[in-house]
Design a protein around this motif. Structure first.
Motif, PDB file in Angstrom:
ATOM      1  N   SER A 182       0.823  -1.197   0.000  1.00 52.05           N
ATOM      2  CA  SER A 182       0.000   0.000   0.000  1.00 52.05           C
ATOM      3  C   SER A 182       0.855   1.242   0.000  1.00 52.05           C
ATOM      4  CB  SER A 182      -0.859   0.022   1.256  1.00 52.05           C
ATOM      5  OG  SER A 182      -0.044   0.397   2.345  1.00 52.05           O
ATOM      6  N   VAL A 183       2.114   1.067   0.293  1.00 51.24           N
ATOM      7  CA  VAL A 183       2.986   2.226   0.341  1.00 51.24           C
ATOM      8  C   VAL A 183       2.880   2.974  -0.976  1.00 51.24           C
ATOM      9  CG1 VAL A 183       5.334   3.011   0.758  1.00 51.24           C
ATOM     10  CG2 VAL A 183       4.542   0.869   1.760  1.00 51.24           C
ATOM     11  N   ALA A 184       2.637   4.261  -0.860  1.00 52.29           N
ATOM     12  CA  ALA A 184       2.349   5.026  -2.064  1.00 52.29           C
ATOM     13  C   ALA A 184       3.591   5.196  -2.909  1.00 52.29           C
ATOM     14  CB  ALA A 184       1.766   6.382  -1.681  1.00 52.29           C
ATOM     15  N   GLN A 185       3.905   4.137  -3.655  1.00 50.39           N
ATOM     16  CA  GLN A 185       5.028   4.296  -4.567  1.00 50.39           C
ATOM     17  C   GLN A 185       4.532   5.116  -5.740  1.00 50.39           C
ATOM     18  OE1 GLN A 185       4.459   0.301  -5.263  1.00 50.39           O
ATOM     19  NE2 GLN A 185       6.096  -0.434  -3.951  1.00 50.39           N
ATOM     20  N   LYS A 186       5.439   5.766  -6.389  1.00 55.67           N
ATOM     21  CA  LYS A 186       5.057   6.491  -7.593  1.00 55.67           C
ATOM     22  C   LYS A 186       4.799   5.471  -8.684  1.00 55.67           C
ATOM     23  CE  LYS A 186       5.248  11.118  -7.229  1.00 55.67           C
ATOM     24  NZ  LYS A 186       4.166  11.071  -6.230  1.00 55.67           N
ATOM     25  N   LYS A 187       3.589   5.525  -9.205  1.00 55.31           N
ATOM     26  CA  LYS A 187       3.266   4.559 -10.242  1.00 55.31           C
ATOM     27  C   LYS A 187       2.802   5.293 -11.481  1.00 55.31           C
ATOM     28  CE  LYS A 187       0.639   1.834  -7.679  1.00 55.31           C
ATOM     29  NZ  LYS A 187      -0.166   0.718  -7.172  1.00 55.31           N
ATOM     30  N   GLY A 188       3.056   4.706 -12.609  1.00 56.53           N
ATOM     31  CA  GLY A 188       2.572   5.295 -13.838  1.00 56.53           C
ATOM     32  C   GLY A 188       1.072   5.111 -13.961  1.00 56.53           C
ATOM     33  N   PHE A 189       0.481   5.791 -14.932  1.00 52.20           N
ATOM     34  CA  PHE A 189      -0.957   5.701 -15.101  1.00 52.20           C
ATOM     35  C   PHE A 189      -1.387   4.268 -15.398  1.00 52.20           C
ATOM     36  CE2 PHE A 189      -4.620   5.603 -17.966  1.00 52.20           C
ATOM     37  CZ  PHE A 189      -5.579   6.122 -17.112  1.00 52.20           C
ATOM     38  N   GLY A 190      -0.616   3.640 -16.315  1.00 52.34           N
ATOM     39  CA  GLY A 190      -0.952   2.274 -16.687  1.00 52.34           C
ATOM     40  C   GLY A 190      -0.951   1.358 -15.486  1.00 52.34           C
ATOM     41  N   ALA A 191       0.048   1.484 -14.659  1.00 51.06           N
ATOM     42  CA  ALA A 191       0.141   0.610 -13.499  1.00 51.06           C
ATOM     43  C   ALA A 191      -1.014   0.866 -12.543  1.00 51.06           C
ATOM     44  CB  ALA A 191       1.468   0.829 -12.791  1.00 51.06           C
ATOM     45  N   THR A 192      -1.356   2.147 -12.375  1.00 47.02           N
ATOM     46  CA  THR A 192      -2.463   2.469 -11.479  1.00 47.02           C
ATOM     47  C   THR A 192      -3.749   1.861 -11.997  1.00 47.02           C
ATOM     48  OG1 THR A 192      -1.356   4.569 -11.180  1.00 47.02           O
ATOM     49  CG2 THR A 192      -3.566   4.361 -10.248  1.00 47.02           C
TER      50      THR A 192
ATOM     51  N   TRP B 109     -12.759   2.900  13.584  1.00 47.32           N
ATOM     52  CA  TRP B 109     -12.121   4.140  14.052  1.00 47.32           C
ATOM     53  C   TRP B 109     -10.835   3.884  14.820  1.00 47.32           C
ATOM     54  CZ3 TRP B 109     -14.026   7.523  11.096  1.00 47.32           C
ATOM     55  CH2 TRP B 109     -15.383   7.489  10.754  1.00 47.32           C
ATOM     56  N   ALA B 110     -10.492   2.627  15.024  1.00 52.54           N
ATOM     57  CA  ALA B 110      -9.279   2.341  15.781  1.00 52.54           C
ATOM     58  C   ALA B 110      -8.071   2.136  14.880  1.00 52.54           C
ATOM     59  CB  ALA B 110      -9.490   1.101  16.645  1.00 52.54           C
ATOM     60  N   ILE B 111      -8.288   2.160  13.576  1.00 61.89           N
ATOM     61  CA  ILE B 111      -7.140   2.007  12.678  1.00 61.89           C
ATOM     62  C   ILE B 111      -7.016   3.247  11.817  1.00 61.89           C
ATOM     63  CG2 ILE B 111      -7.107  -0.503  12.626  1.00 61.89           C
ATOM     64  CD1 ILE B 111      -8.845  -0.430  10.211  1.00 61.89           C
ATOM     65  N   GLU B 112      -5.891   3.329  11.136  1.00 62.37           N
ATOM     66  CA  GLU B 112      -5.615   4.613  10.504  1.00 62.37           C
ATOM     67  C   GLU B 112      -6.538   4.876   9.316  1.00 62.37           C
ATOM     68  OE1 GLU B 112      -1.982   2.541   8.563  1.00 62.37           O
ATOM     69  OE2 GLU B 112      -3.637   1.832   9.807  1.00 62.37           O
ATOM     70  N   SER B 113      -6.602   6.113   8.866  1.00 65.55           N
ATOM     71  CA  SER B 113      -7.474   6.520   7.769  1.00 65.55           C
ATOM     72  C   SER B 113      -6.615   6.960   6.589  1.00 65.55           C
ATOM     73  CB  SER B 113      -8.342   7.708   8.182  1.00 65.55           C
ATOM     74  OG  SER B 113      -8.843   7.551   9.482  1.00 65.55           O
ATOM     75  N   PRO B 114      -6.722   6.357   5.450  1.00 65.44           N
ATOM     76  CA  PRO B 114      -7.410   5.085   5.198  1.00 65.44           C
ATOM     77  C   PRO B 114      -6.592   3.936   5.747  1.00 65.44           C
ATOM     78  CG  PRO B 114      -6.298   5.855   3.226  1.00 65.44           C
ATOM     79  CD  PRO B 114      -6.110   6.923   4.243  1.00 65.44           C
ATOM     80  N   PRO B 115      -7.229   2.818   6.010  1.00 64.20           N
ATOM     81  CA  PRO B 115      -6.520   1.698   6.634  1.00 64.20           C
ATOM     82  C   PRO B 115      -5.484   1.125   5.682  1.00 64.20           C
ATOM     83  CG  PRO B 115      -8.905   1.399   6.712  1.00 64.20           C
ATOM     84  CD  PRO B 115      -8.637   2.524   5.780  1.00 64.20           C
ATOM     85  N   ILE B 116      -4.463   0.534   6.254  1.00 65.45           N
ATOM     86  CA  ILE B 116      -3.465  -0.151   5.444  1.00 65.45           C
ATOM     87  C   ILE B 116      -4.127  -1.373   4.808  1.00 65.45           C
ATOM     88  CG2 ILE B 116      -2.637  -1.712   7.228  1.00 65.45           C
ATOM     89  CD1 ILE B 116       0.229  -0.781   6.222  1.00 65.45           C
TER      90      ILE B 116
ATOM     91  N   ARG C  33       7.670  -3.480  10.271  1.00 65.70           N
ATOM     92  CA  ARG C  33       8.254  -2.284   9.647  1.00 65.70           C
ATOM     93  C   ARG C  33       7.188  -1.207   9.461  1.00 65.70           C
ATOM     94  NH1 ARG C  33      11.301  -5.269   6.265  1.00 65.70           N
ATOM     95  NH2 ARG C  33       9.833  -5.101   4.562  1.00 65.70           N
ATOM     96  N   ASP C  34       6.038  -1.642   8.932  1.00 61.71           N
ATOM     97  CA  ASP C  34       4.920  -0.701   8.747  1.00 61.71           C
ATOM     98  C   ASP C  34       4.568  -0.020  10.057  1.00 61.71           C
ATOM     99  OD1 ASP C  34       4.620  -1.126   6.079  1.00 61.71           O
ATOM    100  OD2 ASP C  34       3.053  -2.652   6.300  1.00 61.71           O
ATOM    101  N   LEU C  35       4.500  -0.825  11.105  1.00 59.81           N
ATOM    102  CA  LEU C  35       4.105  -0.294  12.402  1.00 59.81           C
ATOM    103  C   LEU C  35       5.100   0.742  12.878  1.00 59.81           C
ATOM    104  CD1 LEU C  35       2.749  -3.328  14.414  1.00 59.81           C
ATOM    105  CD2 LEU C  35       1.528  -1.287  13.658  1.00 59.81           C
ATOM    106  N   LYS C  36       6.357   0.438  12.693  1.00 62.78           N
ATOM    107  CA  LYS C  36       7.382   1.358  13.166  1.00 62.78           C
ATOM    108  C   LYS C  36       7.284   2.679  12.421  1.00 62.78           C
ATOM    109  CE  LYS C  36      11.523  -0.319  14.664  1.00 62.78           C
ATOM    110  NZ  LYS C  36      12.397  -1.337  14.032  1.00 62.78           N
ATOM    111  N   ARG C  37       7.048   2.538  11.123  1.00 60.87           N
ATOM    112  CA  ARG C  37       6.963   3.739  10.303  1.00 60.87           C
ATOM    113  C   ARG C  37       5.806   4.624  10.776  1.00 60.87           C
ATOM    114  NH1 ARG C  37       4.160   4.006   6.138  1.00 60.87           N
ATOM    115  NH2 ARG C  37       4.063   1.766   5.877  1.00 60.87           N
ATOM    116  N   LYS C  38       4.740   3.995  11.203  1.00 60.05           N
ATOM    117  CA  LYS C  38       3.581   4.761  11.664  1.00 60.05           C
ATOM    118  C   LYS C  38       3.791   5.309  13.070  1.00 60.05           C
ATOM    119  CE  LYS C  38       0.646   1.576  10.837  1.00 60.05           C
ATOM    120  NZ  LYS C  38      -0.518   0.712  10.591  1.00 60.05           N
ATOM    121  N   GLY C  39       4.869   4.928  13.680  1.00 61.57           N
ATOM    122  CA  GLY C  39       5.136   5.427  15.015  1.00 61.57           C
ATOM    123  C   GLY C  39       4.517   4.547  16.067  1.00 61.57           C
TER     124      GLY C  39
END
Ligand code: HEA
Ligand code: HEA
Ligand SMILES: [Cu+2]
Lengths: 354, 624, 115, 208
Positions: free
Chosen positions: B3-13, B504-511, B615-621
């Motif tokens: 889900s990490v917002a990598q830069k993707k081209g239009f086609g890939a999206t 409401w207990a998980i982030e918006s938008p959820p992973i 790793r995801d968790l750590k990144r989110k703090g």
């Protein structure tokens, strides 16, 4: 009252209110001014149910407003944590039982009237001589017109239903092509004209239509039946029994002593129209086009256009423009202006009432 | 897949969205698709109202008008209201029960694409200039007599879309039955989940009759069947029965999820537990059940006879009781609470009086002899727009504001939201209140125009103005959405501050895997309970973090549906074009091929490794 | 597809399991015979009716064959489709609802909503 | 899940058809689907009942004269037996006996095929008599009801054939055990529907 409203320009609360108060609509087609026993029964049911419903709305809105005013966070403070009530059995019971009672209050008359208005057992009753005791009208709905046959009287008419007052008139309803629905709002509820089976019901007419704005009640088709569904209006003439009997006699004689207002028009008619239209009121239903024996007595051309020679000619010339999808061909190219003129005069002269 | 917002081209999206099986993304797809059709249906409504703003208007022709009402009704019900609700169900319901995904991610995606292609098919009729014109009910005799391919578009389009709906329904049911987090018993499920459950069950039982009815119609029109041809012994009333056996449950399929939405909103913004939760659940189930017992109340004037009419009349009225239970429970939820009027709450507050007014007119119509007068008049139009717009659409708008942050991670502007509300609300009452009287005054529905001098002019004019006020409201909403999305200010887990349920207990938008560790549910409104007990995160894990199993994305649903879509055209033009039959066969073959491809392959999904989650968790703090 | 716990049955357990399976298999064959029997009876009643055997009126046969059909369905569901085993609560609930509605719809068609 | 995980009869779970979450989902989902199918057939039955024996004026077919009970009886026996053979197959599924399971399924498929062919014969026989799909409302309703059932049988045949071939090399595992199990549920359901068809359509048709 309505005339005044038509001039209404500004959008103001007052105008809205006036409309609500104007509330009852027009006599010749409003269900709120019922002109017969069936319509009155239904109106009573309307009053009863509206009363109950108003009560329900008032109670709900009252609780709602009080709650809304009393329990605002701005009043109670940001940090206020309300008690987490789970529910209340007493309250649950109250708001289950009271609505049940209200529903019962409505259900009893509903069932009663359902059976009362559905009772057509007297329909086939005959007296000692074998004559029908009640007037029966066979209604055939077609694209986009109405045919009314009086099987016991041997006559048939179209577009304008003529009925006697203050007695039960029974109807047999059927559709010739697609489904329609027969509705005279001011007199009583509707019943469908199905294609495959005859529906039966009765209506009672308690008001003389000559007292009305156009001298007729308005009837409507209430089931979508194609492009010109909106234009499939018919009219209803009610009259005292004696007058009705006269009309019947005149209809029964209409084959023999026709008024011919314009002989040239009659010629045109015989060449172009007679294949579909009859001009004698004697007969049975099943014609291709409406019976025109009473054309001159009618109130509208084709059910909705003004009853004038100009509109009649325009109708004959451009039937499809006026009533898209109807089964009558256009005569704009077939008939010359003078022929049309004569024809129109002839048709306007057809009458049994004069 | 990450889900990490990598830069993707239009086609890939694009590829990502076409192949996604993530319930949150499919939810968004439903929302967008449904939203698009809502605007289409709304524009049709505006054209209808403009045509009727004055007597003898010739803005549209008679035939076109019938096209417009048919497409308006069909589009709004099948392609706007239901899909938008499905959007919320998809995006939110799994979060509410602590699930990582729905039970059948593949079928979920298939369901969406079938809805979308079915809707597309239906609406392409405009480009062929052969539009369905027999009303959204398509009563036989008119629908079998209708010329051109209009009604074929209706039958085939709805068949495809309906198949998708059925799949979605089964998927939601199994999700709720099997995928609830530990501790999430049935009687702890949030009401929106419950209403999703009951509505889905109703779909399961209501859509098969529609399928059958549409097949009959198709056979009659295209393959010489005689179900509705009375000259061949057929009977048109069968269609009416089958349609309403489906059709009445359908209206509860629409309203129940809206009830669920409002239940969440009332308790959130009253900061109070839902009053009488068990009776709310019971009432929902009861409404769902009774919904199948009343279909003939649409047919009081068909001539079924007094016994049928009386039985169905009483059964119809009975539904008022469980619905009343719900209304009063909402009122009592507010009572004693701490009410704050946010935009969603404003919609909920607007809903109560509006829906009650629509509901009680329904009960009036249930009184059969009275319905002889009301049936097919504008009173009916008023009734069902009061329940649908005052109930379902307000519910949809409320949910849009309420869950927007959860779905998109940013808050819609509250002030603009309120502007939308007031325009829409006032416009709505203006449009439809007056229509009750039009009905009383003898105005039939589905009329293309009306003659002057019948006393209907001003009322129709007022009604039209109201409709345009609604349109302004919707336009403000669209503006709001655009502005909000451009600004894209990120929000925290619980932007409303009073969230009570698990989403409401998980982030918006959820992973994309929703919950790093499956949550443990300790009661109704579990997040509220946790917070009251001092657990700031609002969530307790039921198990340690471990590898998570995820489904693979797939393009097959899209391709499979495309085959059906193509086959639909083939079937329709079979008799008049040489390419018809081959295209029909090829389309179906393609679909079967895709089904084969799906079934022959072993698709067991993949695993997200524990390390990655950490790793995801750590990144989110460091969420716990 | 979450990992499943693999459990190895002891020989004794395995024997027991097999015996149970055999037993349920025998039950199923029994039920099958019953189904065939019911079918035979249904058909023969109708044949008797056709042959004009006294006592086999329409009003006797129709309820009987419907009853037999219902019993057969029960047998299929509970024995062949294992609905009697546990873990079938939800399927039961939905099948019953379906059966109820599926019964009511044709019923109304032969009684009140048709002519 | 590791598809290649090898089982023995001792380690094979008691309920292989719902040993994993995915399998459980499929299991419940398929049951629900069958619940919906019930209504689908109920609607078809209702329509058939309403339209039976009705045709255009001068219509010459009636249920009494049309139906061939002996043929229907044979078809019934075939389908009922195939129900039993699929039960045998499931017995071997639970015993982790892949070969025998495949064998019984193949027998099931053959019985089903026999049924279907007889149905095709029956239909073509009626058509020869002039009782075509387009001939009347009765015929449309009859062919649609019985034909929908027949279509289900055909789908079942394709399904099981695909399964048998697809898994011939793979052998039994927890991934395809559910597939087999849902097929057998489907097959029994078809049988249930047929029980009502022979009762309501044929037997009650002959009785009148
Ligand atoms: C979301 C959609 C929705 C909902 C929720 C409803 C709810 C109800 N509807 Fe409506 N209806 C439609 C959508 C809906 N309807 C549509 C689309 C049509 C027309 C289709 C067409 O022809 O095109 C229609 C048509 C329709 C008809 C047919 C009219 C006709 O064509 O002649 C009838 C008749 O009985 C009816 C009845 C009811 C009833 C009794 C309810 C009840 O469920 C309402 C219950 C709610 C309340 C009653 C209010 C709250 C209760 C209380 C506060 C308790 C106390 C109340 C009392 C004691 C009364 N509806
Ligand atoms: C979910 C169902 C639903 C919804 C939401 C609506 C919403 C509306 N409906 Fe209707 N309606 C039906 C379902 C619905 N309707 C059905 C089933 C029928 C019966 C059909 C039949 O008879 O067969 C019907 C029929 C019907 C009629 C009767 C037609 C007739 O009988 O002749 C009318 C007339 O006033 C009407 C009006 C409206 C209006 C004004 C709205 C408004 O609430 C619409 C509000 C929405 C908008 C106003 C969107 C506008 C958006 C813009 C203008 C776009 C701006 C664009 C961009 C920025 C890109 N509808
Ligand atoms: Cu309804």
């Amino acid at each position: 009252m309505m005339k005044g409203l038509k001039k209404w320009r500004l959008f103001s609360l007052l105008a809205v209110l006036t409309v609500f108060l104007a509330g009852c609509g027009q006599e010749e087609l409003s269900t709120l001014l019922p002109a017969g026993q069936v319509g009155k029964d239904q109106f009573n049911l309307l009053l009863l149910s509206s009363g109950i419903m108003l009560l329900v709305i008032i109670v709900v809105v009252a609780i709602y407003l009080v709650a809304l005013v009393r329990f605002r966070r701005s009043k109670l403070g940001e940090d206020h944590i309300p008690e987490q009530v789970e529910g209340s059995h007493t309250l649950e019971l109250v708001w289950t039982i009271i609505p049940i009672l209200l529903i019962l209050l409505l259900a009893v008359p509903t069932v009663y009237y359902t059976y009362k208005l559905g009772d057509v057992t007297a329909m086939g009753a005959v007296d000692d001589d074998g004559n029908a005791e009640n007037l029966v009208v066979d209604v055939t709905a077609k694209l986009y017109w109405w045919e009314f046959e009086y099987p016991d009287l041997g006559i048939v008419t179209a577009q304008e239903l003529v009925v006697p007052m203050d007695e039960k008139v029974y109807f047999n309803l059927i559709a010739a092509d697609v489904k329609h629905s027969f509705w005279i709002p001011a007199v009583g509820g509707k019943l469908d004209n199905n294609v495959e089976n005859v529906n039966k019901f009765y209506l009672v007419f308690e008001k003389d239509s000559s007292e009305l704005k156009d001298g007729v009640f308005y009837g409507k088709c209430a089931e979508l039946c194609g492009p010109s569904h909106a234009l499939m209006d018919f009219k209803v003439k009610t009259m005292p029994r004696a007058e009705f009997d006269n009309w019947v006699a005149a209809m029964q004689a209409s084959g023999d002593n026709q008024v011919v207002a314009n002989p040239a028009g009659e010629e045109v008619f015989k060449q172009s129209c007679i294949g579909c239209h009859a001009t004698s009121g004697v007969g049975e239903s099943g014609a291709v086009g409406p019976n025109l024996a009473t054309f001159g007595d009618r109130n509208r051309v084709a059910g909705f256009m003004d009853h004038t020679k100009e509109d009649l000619i325009d109708w004959i010339k451009y039937t499809q423009k006026h009533k898209p999808g109807n089964k009558m061909p256009e005569f704009a190219d077939q008939l010359s202006d003078s022929e049309l003129d004569a024809l129109a005069e002839y048709l306007m002269g057809l009458s049994v009432e004069k | 897949m990450s889900s990490v917002a990598q830069k993707k081209g239009f086609g890939a999206t694009l590829w990502d969205w076409l192949t996604t099986v993530d319930h949150k993304k499919i939810g968004i797809l439903y929302f967008l698709g449904g939203g698009f059709f809502f605007v289409v249906g709304g524009i049709e409504a505006m054209l209808i109202r403009w045509q009727l703003h004055k007597p003898n208007n010739d803005f549209v022709s008679a035939g076109l008008f019938n096209d417009l009402i048919t497409m308006h009704g069909t589009t709004m019900i099948f392609l706007a209201a239901m899909p938008i609700l499905f959007g919320f169900m998809n995006a939110i319901m799994p979060l509410q029960i602590g699930a990582r995904d729905v039970a059948f991610p593949f079928i979920n995606s298939l369901g969406f694409w079938m809805f979308f292609f079915g809707g597309l098919f239906l609406n392409l009729s405009w480009f062929f200039q052969q539009v369905p014109d027999a009303g959204w009910t398509s009563y036989a005799s008119l629908s079998t007599a209708s010329e051109g391919h209009g009604v074929d578009f209706y039958a085939i389009g709805l068949q495809i879309a309906g198949g998708g709906t059925l799949m979605a329904g089964i998927n939601f049911l199994v999700t709720i039955i099997n995928m609830r987090a530990p501790g999430m018993t049935y009687m702890r499920m949030p009401l929106f989940t419950w209403t999703t459950f009951v509505a889905s069950a109703m779909i399961l039982f209501a859509f098969p009759p529609l399928t059958v009815g549409l097949f009959f119609l198709t056979f009659d029109r295209m393959f010489g069947g005689n179900f509705f041809d009375h000259t061949m012994g057929g009977n048109t009333i069968i269609w009416e029965h089958i349609f309403w056996i489906f059709g009445h449950p359908e209206v509860y399929i629409l309203i129940l999820p809206a009830f669920g939405i409002f239940s969440e909103i009332f308790s959130t913004f009253s900061r109070k537990r839902l009053f009488g939760y068990p009776s709310m659940v019971f009432a929902t189930v009861l409404i769902g059940f009774l919904g199948f017992m009343v279909w003939a109340h649409h047919m009081f004037t068909v001539g079924l006879g007094p016994t049928a009419n009386a039985i169905f009349a009483v059964a119809t009225m009975a539904i008022a009781v469980p619905t009343g239970v719900k209304i009063f429970n909402w009122l009592l939820t507010m009572w004693g609470g701490s009410i704050t009027i946010t935009t969603p709450m404003l919609y909920a507050l607007g809903f109560i009086p509006s829906f009650v007014m629509g509901g009680v007119t329904g009960v009036m119509q249930g009184a059969a002899p009275l319905d002889y007068q009301l049936h097919d008049s504008y009173f009916i139009v008023a009734h069902f727009h009061y329940v649908i717009v005052g109930g379902v659409v307000l519910g949809i708008l409320a949910a849009t504001h309420y869950w927007w942050p959860k779905m998109f991670g940013t808050m819609l502007n509250e002030a603009l939201g309120k502007v939308t509300f007031w325009f829409f609300f006032i416009g709505f009452h203006m449009t439809f209140l007056i229509q009750h009287w039009l009905g009383f005054w003898g105005m039939p529905r589905r009329v293309w125009t009306f003659m002057d001098g019948q006393g209907w002019n001003s009322a129709n004019f007022i009604s039209t103005i109201g409709a345009f006020l609604m349109a302004i409201g919707v336009i403000v909403l669209v503006y709001n959405i655009i502005v909000t999305s451009v600004k894209n200010v990120k929000v925290a887990n619980d932007p409303w501050g009073d969230g009570r349920t698990l989403e409401w207990a998980i982030e918006s938008p959820p992973i994309y895997y929703n919950f790093p560790a499956t949550p443990l549910v300790r009661g109704l409104d579990t997040v509220w309970i946790e917070k009251m007990e001092g657990n700031e995160t609002g969530i307790t894990a039921a198990e340690p973090i471990k590898d998570i199993h995820m489904p693979n994305g797939s393009i097959i649903p899209f391709l499979m549906t495309f085959g059906l879509f193509v086959a639909g055209f083939g079937a329709m033009f079979r008799t008049e074009h040489a390419w018809g039959l081959p295209v029909l066969i090829l389309g179906l073959l393609w679909t079967f091929l895709m089904m084969g491809a799906r079934s022959l392959k072993d698709d067991t999904g993949y695993y997200i490794k524990k390390d990655e989650i950490l790793r995801d968790l750590k990144r989110k703090g460091g969420q716990k | 597809m979450a990992e499943i716990q693999v459990y190895k049955r002891t020989p004794a357990e395995q024997k027991l399991a097999q015996r149970r399976a055999k037993k349920s298999m025998r039950d199923q064959v029994m039920m099958f015979s019953l189904m065939i029997f019911l079918t035979l009876v249904s058909f023969s009643m109708v044949v008797a009716f056709e042959a004009g055997v006294a006592g086999f009126s329409k009003f006797f046969i129709i309820p009987m064959v419907m009853l037999f059909a219902a019993v057969q369905v029960g047998l299929q569901l509970y024995y062949f489709m294992h609905m009697s085993e546990k873990g079938h609560g939800i399927p039961q609930m939905f099948m019953y609802t379906g059966a109820l509605l599926g019964f009511l719809i044709p019923l109304t068609f032969v009684t009140i909503v048709w002519w | 899940m590791d598809l290649n995980k090898k089982f023995t009869p001792e380690t094979w779970p008691d309920h292989p058809e719902k040993a994993t979450l995915e399998a459980k989902n499929k299991f419940v989902g398929f049951w629900l689907f069958l619940g919906g199918e019930t209504i689908l057939f109920a609607t078809l039955f209702a329509t058939y009942v309403a339209l039976k024996n009705s045709g255009p004026s001068g219509f010459g077919f009636s249920t009494q004269e049309l139906y061939e009970l002996p043929l229907v009886f044979v078809m019934t026996m075939l389908l009922l037996t195939s129900s039993l053979t699929s039960v045998f197959a499931m017995y071997h599924l639970r015993n982790y006996n892949f070969k025998k399971m495949q064998l019984w399924l193949a027998i099931t498929a053959f019985l089903g095929l026999g049924f279907l062919m007889l149905e095709v014969y029956e239909f073509s026989h009626y058509v020869k008599l002039g009782f075509t799909y387009n001939n009347s409302a009765f015929s449309s309703a009859f062919y649609t009801l019985v034909g929908t059932h027949g279509f289900h049988v055909a789908v079942g045949l394709v399904w099981i054939t695909l399964l048998i071939f697809r898994n011939a090399k793979r052998g039994l595992n927890l991934y395809n055990a559910t597939k087999y199990y849902t097929f057998s549920l489907y097959w029994h359901f078809i049988d249930v529907v047929w029980v009502f068809i022979f009762t309501v359509v044929y037997l009650m048709g002959v009785v009148g």
